[in-house]
Design an enzyme around this catalytic site. Structure first.
Site, PDB file in Angstrom:
ATOM      1  N   LYS A 181       0.877  -1.171   0.000  1.00  0.00           N
ATOM      2  CA  LYS A 181       0.000   0.000   0.000  1.00  0.00           C
ATOM      3  C   LYS A 181       0.914   1.220   0.000  1.00  0.00           C
ATOM      4  CE  LYS A 181      -1.970   3.015   1.900  1.00  0.00           C
ATOM      5  NZ  LYS A 181      -1.737   4.430   1.545  1.00  0.00           N
ATOM      6  N   GLY A 234       6.391   5.059   8.753  1.00  0.00           N
ATOM      7  CA  GLY A 234       5.582   6.280   8.785  1.00  0.00           C
ATOM      8  C   GLY A 234       5.596   6.903  10.160  1.00  0.00           C
ATOM      9  N   SER A 235       4.470   7.523  10.525  1.00  0.00           N
ATOM     10  CA  SER A 235       4.421   8.286  11.771  1.00  0.00           C
ATOM     11  C   SER A 235       4.156   7.371  12.968  1.00  0.00           C
ATOM     12  CB  SER A 235       3.320   9.339  11.685  1.00  0.00           C
ATOM     13  OG  SER A 235       2.059   8.712  11.605  1.00  0.00           O
ATOM     14  N   GLY A 239       1.653   4.157  13.180  1.00  0.00           N
ATOM     15  CA  GLY A 239       2.349   2.892  13.442  1.00  0.00           C
ATOM     16  C   GLY A 239       1.748   2.169  14.642  1.00  0.00           C
ATOM     17  N   GLU A 256       8.909   1.288  11.498  1.00  0.00           N
ATOM     18  CA  GLU A 256      10.003   2.260  11.371  1.00  0.00           C
ATOM     19  C   GLU A 256       9.360   3.632  11.419  1.00  0.00           C
ATOM     20  OE1 GLU A 256      12.016   4.909  10.327  1.00  0.00           O
ATOM     21  OE2 GLU A 256      12.453   4.071   8.345  1.00  0.00           O
ATOM     22  N   CYS A 290      13.405  10.048   7.626  1.00  0.00           N
ATOM     23  CA  CYS A 290      13.179   9.550   8.989  1.00  0.00           C
ATOM     24  C   CYS A 290      14.420   9.741   9.838  1.00  0.00           C
ATOM     25  CB  CYS A 290      12.765   8.090   8.948  1.00  0.00           C
ATOM     26  SG  CYS A 290      13.816   7.083   7.922  1.00  0.00           S
ATOM     27  N   GLU A 386       9.020  15.486  15.668  1.00  0.00           N
ATOM     28  CA  GLU A 386       9.521  15.334  14.298  1.00  0.00           C
ATOM     29  C   GLU A 386       8.818  16.349  13.390  1.00  0.00           C
ATOM     30  OE1 GLU A 386       8.565  11.692  11.982  1.00  0.00           O
ATOM     31  OE2 GLU A 386      10.733  11.538  11.727  1.00  0.00           O
TER      32      GLU A 386
HETATM   33  P1  NAI Z   1       1.360   8.332   8.087  1.00  0.00           P
HETATM   34  O1  NAI Z   1       2.067   7.517   9.108  1.00  0.00           O
HETATM   35  O2  NAI Z   1      -0.063   8.697   8.373  1.00  0.00           O
HETATM   36  O3  NAI Z   1       1.416   7.583   6.664  1.00  0.00           O
HETATM   37  C1  NAI Z   1       2.395   6.648   6.294  1.00  0.00           C
HETATM   38  C2  NAI Z   1       1.745   5.523   5.512  1.00  0.00           C
HETATM   39  O4  NAI Z   1       0.784   4.877   6.341  1.00  0.00           O
HETATM   40  C3  NAI Z   1       0.972   5.960   4.265  1.00  0.00           C
HETATM   41  O5  NAI Z   1       1.129   4.966   3.261  1.00  0.00           O
HETATM   42  C4  NAI Z   1      -0.462   5.981   4.741  1.00  0.00           C
HETATM   43  O6  NAI Z   1      -1.411   5.831   3.726  1.00  0.00           O
HETATM   44  C5  NAI Z   1      -0.471   4.795   5.666  1.00  0.00           C
HETATM   45  N1  NAI Z   1      -1.546   4.812   6.669  1.00  0.00           N
HETATM   46  C6  NAI Z   1      -2.144   5.889   7.248  1.00  0.00           C
HETATM   47  N2  NAI Z   1      -3.092   5.486   8.103  1.00  0.00           N
HETATM   48  C7  NAI Z   1      -3.092   4.130   8.090  1.00  0.00           C
HETATM   49  C8  NAI Z   1      -3.834   3.123   8.790  1.00  0.00           C
HETATM   50  N3  NAI Z   1      -4.787   3.437   9.686  1.00  0.00           N
HETATM   51  N4  NAI Z   1      -3.549   1.821   8.550  1.00  0.00           N
HETATM   52  C9  NAI Z   1      -2.578   1.476   7.679  1.00  0.00           C
HETATM   53  N5  NAI Z   1      -1.863   2.385   6.984  1.00  0.00           N
HETATM   54  C10 NAI Z   1      -2.102   3.692   7.190  1.00  0.00           C
HETATM   55  O7  NAI Z   1       2.233   9.612   7.860  1.00  0.00           O
HETATM   56  P2  NAI Z   1       1.841  10.963   7.085  1.00  0.00           P
HETATM   57  O8  NAI Z   1       0.495  11.444   7.548  1.00  0.00           O
HETATM   58  O9  NAI Z   1       2.051  10.795   5.665  1.00  0.00           O
HETATM   59  O10 NAI Z   1       2.959  11.932   7.675  1.00  0.00           O
HETATM   60  C11 NAI Z   1       2.854  12.411   9.001  1.00  0.00           C
HETATM   61  C12 NAI Z   1       4.208  12.462   9.650  1.00  0.00           C
HETATM   62  O11 NAI Z   1       4.734  11.150   9.780  1.00  0.00           O
HETATM   63  C13 NAI Z   1       5.277  13.203   8.865  1.00  0.00           C
HETATM   64  O12 NAI Z   1       5.167  14.581   9.049  1.00  0.00           O
HETATM   65  C14 NAI Z   1       6.522  12.612   9.457  1.00  0.00           C
HETATM   66  O13 NAI Z   1       6.822  13.243  10.675  1.00  0.00           O
HETATM   67  C15 NAI Z   1       6.147  11.180   9.737  1.00  0.00           C
HETATM   68  N6  NAI Z   1       6.628  10.271   8.670  1.00  0.00           N
HETATM   69  C16 NAI Z   1       7.709   9.484   8.931  1.00  0.00           C
HETATM   70  C17 NAI Z   1       8.242   8.687   7.941  1.00  0.00           C
HETATM   71  C18 NAI Z   1       9.424   7.825   8.178  1.00  0.00           C
HETATM   72  O14 NAI Z   1      10.194   7.604   7.276  1.00  0.00           O
HETATM   73  N7  NAI Z   1       9.582   7.254   9.351  1.00  0.00           N
HETATM   74  C19 NAI Z   1       7.682   8.660   6.585  1.00  0.00           C
HETATM   75  C20 NAI Z   1       6.501   9.476   6.419  1.00  0.00           C
HETATM   76  C21 NAI Z   1       6.016  10.254   7.439  1.00  0.00           C
END
Ligand code: NAI
Ligand code: MG
Length: 485
Positions: A181, A234-235, A239, A256, A290, A386
């Site tokens: 996804k 992701g966040s 997570g 992660e 990240c 972050e």
């Molecule tokens: P997010 O954690 O909401 O999204 C990351 C992924 O998770 C996307 O593919 C999203 O569609 C998916 N996702 C969202 N809700 C989900 C759920 N309930 N079940 C399964 N998958 C789900 O992060 P977002 O909103 O894009 O960014 C928010 C903050 O997260 C950023 O500002 C940053 O601080 C952090 N982040 C950290 C990353 C890393 O590399 N560790 C990468 C992206 C964001």
């Protein structure tokens, strides 16, 4: 199926299921926006829960035949995927820059890293071995490392092509079938990689892509009872939600979750290397990494001089569309721009105006200036949370103990950088700091081969390296009584 790469990014994408592009079950679609221009790049079919179900069931069937094939076939197909990514690297790099905004030269490096990842795990695919365990004379005992089955991969938008490869390559190498996804901001790279892998000979159904939103497609996938392993990047809050739903199905989960990583500069540092490292750590990918080094901890004796030079470096960075290969591109989306600008406002309230930057560019696109806040106390929000943008906080320390204490003074523990010419001090810091990776005298040192993952709130498990195979295998112990006579 065509063997030719498309000459240009299509303006319509669907789902990738069972080795081909397939429409979603509903007419719902979403758009991908070029963050440098705010123009629409493409519209994409949106996977619903039913589509995710279909992808998981296709993957399950493909897994059943894949698991019994000889490992050398996995070596051959992963090697072919690496070669195919390299053949289409310029096209894939363009996709990465159009979706995410990063400079095209960085996209090229990330696409090469993705190819290298498939190559690296191709080299491991036929060396995933068990052990024999000595017991008393009457027994023979051995272990078998078996794939999990269907693995789910939730990929973020910051480095979409490499992060897709990061978990999919070891999962396939270990004999699993994958359902990915991609992030809603950046689904095209994932769809194109699935096409490239299929054209390179990956059997149909082993790699499926369900574009869509997290709350629907993401949650349907990670909560699916027939998914056997989840890798989420992701966040923290998302997570945690993913892990909570996974535990309902007792599904193995690797997280992660980013960080607030420190970059520590001592007076005996090699000056240019420390400056380069500090800028690279926070300005690469406009800080959307990240493992970004978002907190500079500089020794009080060199603070003024180092900050002067750092501001000069930051001021010299040119911003513009990634496709024209400026030093820094835009942030990924309007939403993310708003989040980063909000943190800059918080910083103004907490510590005053930044010493440089703080604004957005007066043009289309989600550009934020390189921004540095000085005199930042570790208990402020901008030093704890972050931001995921080109925003650096600067604080001072007096001695080694205080450097470690400040380095560890957040809930995160992903990576840490140190610059010093004292070998003993560098390794004392590496020993004492709570971080999954430590960089000495070069930020982001290491690569596909080196285990990567977080201490504390930065995650669970390790990606990259030989260790990642553990994420995608389970161990079966076989014990036989050989003394029945
Ligand atoms: P997010 O954690 O909401 O999204 C990351 C992924 O998770 C996307 O593919 C999203 O569609 C998916 N996702 C969202 N809700 C989900 C759920 N309930 N079940 C399964 N998958 C789900 O992060 P977002 O909103 O894009 O960014 C928010 C903050 O997260 C950023 O500002 C940053 O601080 C952090 N982040 C950290 C990353 C890393 O590399 N560790 C990468 C992206 C964001
Ligand atoms: Mg979110």
């Amino acid at each position: 199926m065509s063997n030719k790469a498309p000459a240009a990014i299509s303006d319509q994408y669907e789902l990738w299921i069972d080795g081909e592009e397939r429409s979603a079950g509903t007419d719902d679609r979403f758009t991908v926006v070029d963050p440098a221009t705010e123009d629409t790049v493409a519209d994409v079919g949106m996977a619903s829960g039913d589509d995710v179900d279909r992808a998981v069931s296709v993957a399950r069937d493909a897994f059943e035949s894949w698991r019994s094939r000889p490992p050398k076939e996995r070596v051959q197909v992963l090697t072919a995927i690496a070669a195919a990514i390299r053949e289409q690297s310029e096209y894939l790099a363009t996709v990465e820059t159009m979706e995410n905004g990063k400079p095209i030269s960085s996209s090229r490096s990330q696409v090469e890293r993705a190819a290298r990842h498939f190559e690296y795990y191709a080299g491991i695919a036929d060396k995933i071995q068990g052990e024999s365990i000595p017991l008393s004379d009457g027994y023979v005992d051995y272990t078998i490392r078996e794939p999990l089955g269907v693995t789910a991969h939730i990929v973020p938008w910051n480095v979409p092509i490499y992060l897709f490869a990061r978990s999919v390559a070891p999962a396939l190498a270990a004999g699993n079938a994958a359902v990915v996804k991609p992030a809603e901001q950046t689904p095209i790279g994932a769809l194109e990689l699935a096409r490239v892998a299929t054209e390179a000979g990956l059997p149909d159904g082993l790699l499926n892509v369900v574009p869509g939103f997290g709350a629907e497609a993401g949650a349907a996938l990670t909560g699916h009872p027939h998914v056997n392993g989840i890798t989420f990047t992701g966040s923290g809050p998302t997570g945690t939600a993913v892990a909570q739903s996974a535990v309902e199905n007792v599904t193995e989960t690797h997280l992660e979750l980013g960080g607030k990583s420190p970059n520590v500069v001592f007076p005996d540092a090699e000056w240019e290397a420390a400056l380069d490292g500090t800028i690279t750590a926070i300005m690469t990918n406009a800080g959307q990494v990240c493992s970004a080094g978002s907190r500079l901890l500089v020794h009080e004796d060199i603070h003024d001089e180092f900050l002067d030079d750092l501001v000069d470096r930051a001021a010299a960075l040119e911003l513009g569309p990634g496709i024209d290969d400026y030093d820094m591109g835009p942030l990924v989306s309007a939403d993310h721009l708003e989040k980063v600008q909000n943190y800059i406002d918080i910083g103004r309230e907490e510590v005053g105006d930044p010493v440089i930057g703080g604004g957005r560019l007066d043009r289309d696109g989600y550009f934020v200036e390189p921004t540095i806040f000085d005199g930042v106390s570790h208990d402020t929000r901008i030093a704890q949370e972050e931001i995921f943008g080109p925003v650096l906080t600067v604080s001072t320390f007096a001695d080694e103990d205080e450097a470690v204490e400040l380095a560890d003074a957040t809930d995160y523990g992903l990576v840490a950088g140190i610059y010093t010419s004292d070998v003993g001090r560098a390794h004392r810091f590496a020993r004492d700091v709570d971080a999954g990776q430590v960089y000495i005298n070069e930020y982001y040192a290491g690569g596909n081969e080196t285990p990567f993952g977080g201490y504390k709130q930065s995650g669970i498990g390790r990606e990259n390296g030989v260790q990642a195979i553990d994420n995608y295998t389970q161990i079966k112990n076989v014990c036989a009584n050989i003394d029945l006579r």
